[in-house]
Design a protein around this motif. Structure first.
Motif, short mmCIF file in Angstrom:
data_model
loop_
_atom_site.label_atom_id
_atom_site.label_comp_id
_atom_site.label_asym_id
_atom_site.label_seq_id
_atom_site.Cartn_x
_atom_site.Cartn_y
_atom_site.Cartn_z
N ALA A 165 0.83 -1.20 0.00
CA ALA A 165 0.00 0.00 0.00
C ALA A 165 0.87 1.25 0.00
N LEU A 166 1.91 1.25 0.79
CA LEU A 166 2.83 2.40 0.81
C LEU A 166 3.45 2.62 -0.57
N ARG A 167 3.93 1.55 -1.14
CA ARG A 167 4.60 1.65 -2.44
C ARG A 167 3.62 2.05 -3.55
N LEU A 168 2.45 1.43 -3.56
CA LEU A 168 1.45 1.75 -4.59
C LEU A 168 1.00 3.20 -4.47
N ASP B 220 0.55 8.37 -6.82
CA ASP B 220 0.69 9.81 -6.64
C ASP B 220 1.54 10.43 -7.74
N HIS B 221 2.47 9.67 -8.29
CA HIS B 221 3.34 10.17 -9.35
C HIS B 221 2.78 9.93 -10.75
N TRP B 222 1.64 9.27 -10.84
CA TRP B 222 1.03 9.02 -12.15
C TRP B 222 0.67 10.35 -12.80
N PRO B 223 0.86 10.50 -14.11
CA PRO B 223 0.58 11.78 -14.78
C PRO B 223 -0.84 12.28 -14.51
N VAL B 224 -0.95 13.56 -14.29
CA VAL B 224 -2.21 14.19 -13.89
C VAL B 224 -3.31 14.00 -14.93
N ALA B 225 -2.95 13.98 -16.20
CA ALA B 225 -3.95 13.92 -17.28
C ALA B 225 -4.91 12.75 -17.13
N ASP B 226 -4.42 11.59 -16.73
CA ASP B 226 -5.30 10.42 -16.58
C ASP B 226 -5.12 9.76 -15.21
N LYS B 227 -4.92 10.60 -14.21
CA LYS B 227 -4.72 10.13 -12.85
C LYS B 227 -6.05 9.72 -12.23
N PRO B 228 -6.13 8.49 -11.68
CA PRO B 228 -7.37 8.08 -11.03
C PRO B 228 -7.50 8.77 -9.66
N ASP B 229 -8.74 8.93 -9.22
CA ASP B 229 -8.96 9.43 -7.87
C ASP B 229 -8.77 8.24 -6.94
N ALA B 230 -7.54 8.07 -6.50
CA ALA B 230 -7.16 6.87 -5.76
C ALA B 230 -7.91 6.74 -4.44
N VAL B 231 -8.27 7.85 -3.80
CA VAL B 231 -8.95 7.80 -2.51
C VAL B 231 -10.31 7.11 -2.66
N SER B 232 -11.06 7.49 -3.67
CA SER B 232 -12.39 6.88 -3.85
C SER B 232 -12.32 5.59 -4.67
#
Length: 158
Positions: free
Chosen positions: A77-80, A85-97
Motif C-alpha cells: 500500500a505504501l509503495r502503490l 501519486d506520481h502518475w501523470p495528472v492527465a489520466d490520474k485516477p482518484d485513488a482515494v475513492s
C-alpha cells in the motif's frame, strides 16, 4: 555632383545589404531555436512516456505480488500510493475513492517508521505498531484484494 550620388547610392546599398544580412542571420537563428525547442519537447515527451511505462510496470508488479501474497499489504500500500501519486495528472485516477482499502491501509501505516528508524525505536512501540498494522491488514484484506484487481484491470491496459 554625380560622384556624390554614386557615394550616396553605394552607402545606401551597403546599408541595405548589411540589414538584409542581419535579418537573414536572425531568421536563421530563429529557425535553429525552433529546431532545438522541438527536440527538447520530443525528449520531454519521451521521458514522460518512459516514466509512465516504469510507473505502470511497477504498479502492476506490486499489485500482482500483493495478490499472490509475496508482498505484505502494508508495504504494498505504501509503495502503490507513492506510485499512484506520481502518475501523470492527465489520466490520474482518484485513488482515494477508487481504491479505498489501499487508501485506508496507507493511512494506517504511512507514519510508521521503517528501516533504521524502526530498528532504533523502542521494541514495545514496534510491537504495538505491528499489532495495529497486522490488524488493519486482516480487516482490510477483502477490500484491498478488490482494489488490487481494479488496479490491475486499469493499469494492464493503460
Amino acid at each position: 555632383m554625380t560622384w556624390w550620388l554614386i557615394l550616396l547610392l553605394t552607402t545606401a546599398v551597403l546599408i541595405v545589404a548589411g540589414l538584409a544580412f542581419y535579418a537573414g542571420r536572425l531568421l536563421w537563428l530563429l529557425q535553429q531555436q525552433k529546431q532545438q525547442q522541438q527536440l527538447a519537447e520530443q525528449k520531454a515527451r519521451q521521458q514522460q512516456q518512459e516514466k509512465k511505462a516504469y510507473l505502470q510496470e511497477s504498479i502492476v508488479l506490486i499489485s500482482r505480488a500483493m495478490l499472490e501474497q509475496q508482498c505484505e499489504f502494508s508495504e504494498g500500500a505504501l509503495r502503490l500510493w507513492v506510485l499512484l501519486d506520481h502518475w501523470p495528472v492527465a489520466d490520474k485516477p482518484d485513488a482515494v475513492s477508487s481504491y479505498p482499502g489501499i487508501y485506508q491501509m496507507y493511512l494506517t501505516v504511512k507514519d510508521m517508521p521503517t528501516h533504521q528508524a524502526r530498528k532504533d525505536q523502542d521494541k514495545k512501540l514496534t510491537r504495538q505498531q505491528d499489532k495495529v498494522r497486522l490488524s488493519a491488514e486482516k480487516d482490510l484484506k477483502a477490500q484491498i484484494e478488490v482494489d488490487l484487481r481494479l488496479i490491475l484491470e486499469r493499469f494492464q491496459q493503460a
